[in-house]
Motif scaffolding. Sequence first.
Motif, mmCIF file in Angstrom:
data_model
loop_
_atom_site.group_PDB
_atom_site.id
_atom_site.type_symbol
_atom_site.label_atom_id
_atom_site.label_comp_id
_atom_site.label_asym_id
_atom_site.label_seq_id
_atom_site.Cartn_x
_atom_site.Cartn_y
_atom_site.Cartn_z
ATOM 1 N N GLN A 21 0.760 -1.297 0.014
ATOM 2 C CA GLN A 21 -0.293 -0.714 0.093
ATOM 3 C C GLN A 21 0.565 1.571 -0.236
ATOM 4 O O GLN A 21 0.165 2.585 0.090
ATOM 5 C CB GLN A 21 -1.381 -0.101 1.181
ATOM 6 C CG GLN A 21 -1.648 -0.583 1.365
ATOM 7 C CD GLN A 21 -2.853 -0.967 2.741
ATOM 8 O OE1 GLN A 21 -2.583 -0.743 3.303
ATOM 9 N NE2 GLN A 21 -4.404 -1.374 2.512
ATOM 10 N N GLN A 22 2.309 1.189 -0.448
ATOM 11 C CA GLN A 22 2.798 2.472 0.267
ATOM 12 C C GLN A 22 3.774 2.355 -0.753
ATOM 13 O O GLN A 22 4.822 1.023 -1.642
ATOM 14 C CB GLN A 22 3.662 2.015 1.260
ATOM 15 C CG GLN A 22 2.726 2.523 2.463
ATOM 16 C CD GLN A 22 2.843 3.175 2.856
ATOM 17 O OE1 GLN A 22 2.525 4.537 2.435
ATOM 18 N NE2 GLN A 22 0.936 3.393 3.074
ATOM 19 N N GLY A 23 4.382 3.906 -1.669
ATOM 20 C CA GLY A 23 5.670 3.789 -2.204
ATOM 21 C C GLY A 23 6.412 4.815 -2.276
ATOM 22 O O GLY A 23 5.921 5.763 -0.804
ATOM 23 N N THR A 24 7.181 5.137 -2.532
ATOM 24 C CA THR A 24 8.454 6.326 -2.096
ATOM 25 C C THR A 24 9.275 6.334 -3.874
ATOM 26 O O THR A 24 9.338 5.875 -4.789
ATOM 27 C CB THR A 24 9.592 5.830 -0.906
ATOM 28 O OG1 THR A 24 9.134 5.729 -0.168
ATOM 29 C CG2 THR A 24 10.386 7.141 -1.253
ATOM 30 N N ILE A 25 9.153 7.710 -4.107
ATOM 31 C CA ILE A 25 9.717 8.151 -5.382
ATOM 32 C C ILE A 25 11.153 8.486 -4.979
ATOM 33 O O ILE A 25 10.606 9.708 -4.223
ATOM 34 C CB ILE A 25 9.030 9.107 -6.071
ATOM 35 C CG1 ILE A 25 7.596 8.125 -6.558
ATOM 36 C CG2 ILE A 25 9.655 9.693 -7.334
ATOM 37 C CD1 ILE A 25 7.271 9.002 -8.067
ATOM 38 N N PHE A 58 1.563 -0.182 -10.025
ATOM 39 C CA PHE A 58 0.198 -1.355 -9.411
ATOM 40 C C PHE A 58 0.472 -2.418 -9.808
ATOM 41 O O PHE A 58 -0.556 -3.191 -8.282
ATOM 42 C CB PHE A 58 -0.884 -0.389 -10.368
ATOM 43 C CG PHE A 58 -1.210 1.227 -9.936
ATOM 44 C CD1 PHE A 58 -2.122 1.205 -9.088
ATOM 45 C CD2 PHE A 58 -1.247 1.599 -11.519
ATOM 46 C CE1 PHE A 58 -1.831 3.050 -9.016
ATOM 47 C CE2 PHE A 58 -0.989 3.166 -11.240
ATOM 48 C CZ PHE A 58 -1.569 3.646 -10.017
ATOM 49 N N LYS A 59 1.510 -2.508 -9.968
ATOM 50 C CA LYS A 59 1.113 -4.221 -9.964
ATOM 51 C C LYS A 59 2.104 -5.238 -8.595
ATOM 52 O O LYS A 59 2.370 -6.091 -8.078
ATOM 53 C CB LYS A 59 2.083 -5.066 -11.403
ATOM 54 C CG LYS A 59 1.079 -5.168 -12.751
ATOM 55 C CD LYS A 59 2.088 -5.315 -13.418
ATOM 56 C CE LYS A 59 1.292 -5.721 -15.074
ATOM 57 N NZ LYS A 59 2.370 -5.647 -15.737
ATOM 58 N N GLY A 60 3.138 -3.920 -8.147
ATOM 59 C CA GLY A 60 3.489 -4.360 -6.686
ATOM 60 C C GLY A 60 2.251 -3.740 -5.303
ATOM 61 O O GLY A 60 3.189 -4.145 -4.327
ATOM 62 N N SER A 61 1.561 -4.158 -5.792
ATOM 63 C CA SER A 61 0.818 -3.171 -4.867
ATOM 64 C C SER A 61 -0.573 -4.231 -5.216
ATOM 65 O O SER A 61 -1.216 -3.739 -5.835
ATOM 66 C CB SER A 61 0.061 -2.083 -4.832
ATOM 67 O OG SER A 61 -1.153 -1.924 -4.338
ATOM 68 N N THR A 62 -0.561 -5.379 -3.598
ATOM 69 C CA THR A 62 -2.184 -5.543 -4.132
ATOM 70 C C THR A 62 -3.447 -5.291 -3.499
ATOM 71 O O THR A 62 -4.441 -5.855 -3.161
ATOM 72 C CB THR A 62 -1.804 -7.033 -3.200
ATOM 73 O OG1 THR A 62 -2.001 -6.649 -1.910
ATOM 74 C CG2 THR A 62 -0.397 -8.108 -4.016
ATOM 75 N N LEU A 74 -7.533 1.119 -14.074
ATOM 76 C CA LEU A 74 -7.269 0.565 -13.528
ATOM 77 C C LEU A 74 -8.450 0.063 -11.931
ATOM 78 O O LEU A 74 -8.199 -0.997 -11.129
ATOM 79 C CB LEU A 74 -5.898 0.035 -13.048
ATOM 80 C CG LEU A 74 -5.461 0.095 -13.688
ATOM 81 C CD1 LEU A 74 -3.977 -0.060 -13.033
ATOM 82 C CD2 LEU A 74 -5.261 -1.167 -14.838
ATOM 83 N N ASN A 75 -9.183 0.759 -11.184
ATOM 84 C CA ASN A 75 -9.807 0.832 -10.916
ATOM 85 C C ASN A 75 -8.983 1.091 -9.376
ATOM 86 O O ASN A 75 -9.524 0.299 -8.113
ATOM 87 C CB ASN A 75 -11.501 -0.459 -10.544
ATOM 88 C CG ASN A 75 -11.975 0.267 -11.548
ATOM 89 O OD1 ASN A 75 -12.654 1.308 -11.852
ATOM 90 N ND2 ASN A 75 -12.393 -0.727 -12.417
ATOM 91 N N ARG A 76 -8.452 2.060 -9.390
ATOM 92 C CA ARG A 76 -7.245 1.706 -7.976
ATOM 93 C C ARG A 76 -7.291 3.311 -7.555
ATOM 94 O O ARG A 76 -7.848 4.460 -7.929
ATOM 95 C CB ARG A 76 -5.795 1.314 -8.011
ATOM 96 C CG ARG A 76 -6.051 0.333 -8.936
ATOM 97 C CD ARG A 76 -5.995 -1.324 -7.972
ATOM 98 N NE ARG A 76 -4.697 -2.183 -7.816
ATOM 99 C CZ ARG A 76 -4.159 -2.367 -8.589
ATOM 100 N NH1 ARG A 76 -2.540 -1.990 -7.020
ATOM 101 N NH2 ARG A 76 -3.638 -4.219 -8.424
ATOM 102 N N GLN A 77 -7.184 3.316 -6.123
ATOM 103 C CA GLN A 77 -7.233 4.401 -5.403
ATOM 104 C C GLN A 77 -5.709 5.070 -5.295
ATOM 105 O O GLN A 77 -4.856 4.014 -4.845
ATOM 106 C CB GLN A 77 -8.064 4.842 -4.503
ATOM 107 C CG GLN A 77 -8.863 4.704 -4.236
ATOM 108 C CD GLN A 77 -10.339 4.794 -3.161
ATOM 109 O OE1 GLN A 77 -9.014 4.550 -1.664
ATOM 110 N NE2 GLN A 77 -11.438 4.317 -2.466
#
Length: 101
Positions: free
Chosen positions: A12-16, A37-41, A73-76
């Motif tokens: 649920q977390q990412g960093t740039i 988005f593939k790295g997030s389930t 992709l229907n993601r938030q």
Amino acid sequence: MNQSLTITIDNQQGTITGPLTRDTIALLDKNKHKSIFKGSTSDALTIDLGKISHADTAGLAWLLLLLETASKLNRQLSFAHIPDDLLKLAKLSAVDTFLAN
């Protein structure tokens, strides 16, 4: 100065990290905006932008592409710790409301 852009995603977390510019965006895989988005389930992903050293309009446009991809992709997707210079650039471009979702 480190000129590489690093993107890490962990559920649920990412960093740039690094410069988010025309030069670093050009080095990314052309489908990186989708593969993030593939790295997030989870259906929701928050990306921390606090470690971006500087950004330009191409970097801003790429963040907007991420938002568009998330929607398709229907993601938030939300951004945390948006640097002041990136927010100023977004305001000048009249897209600041998209970043502060």
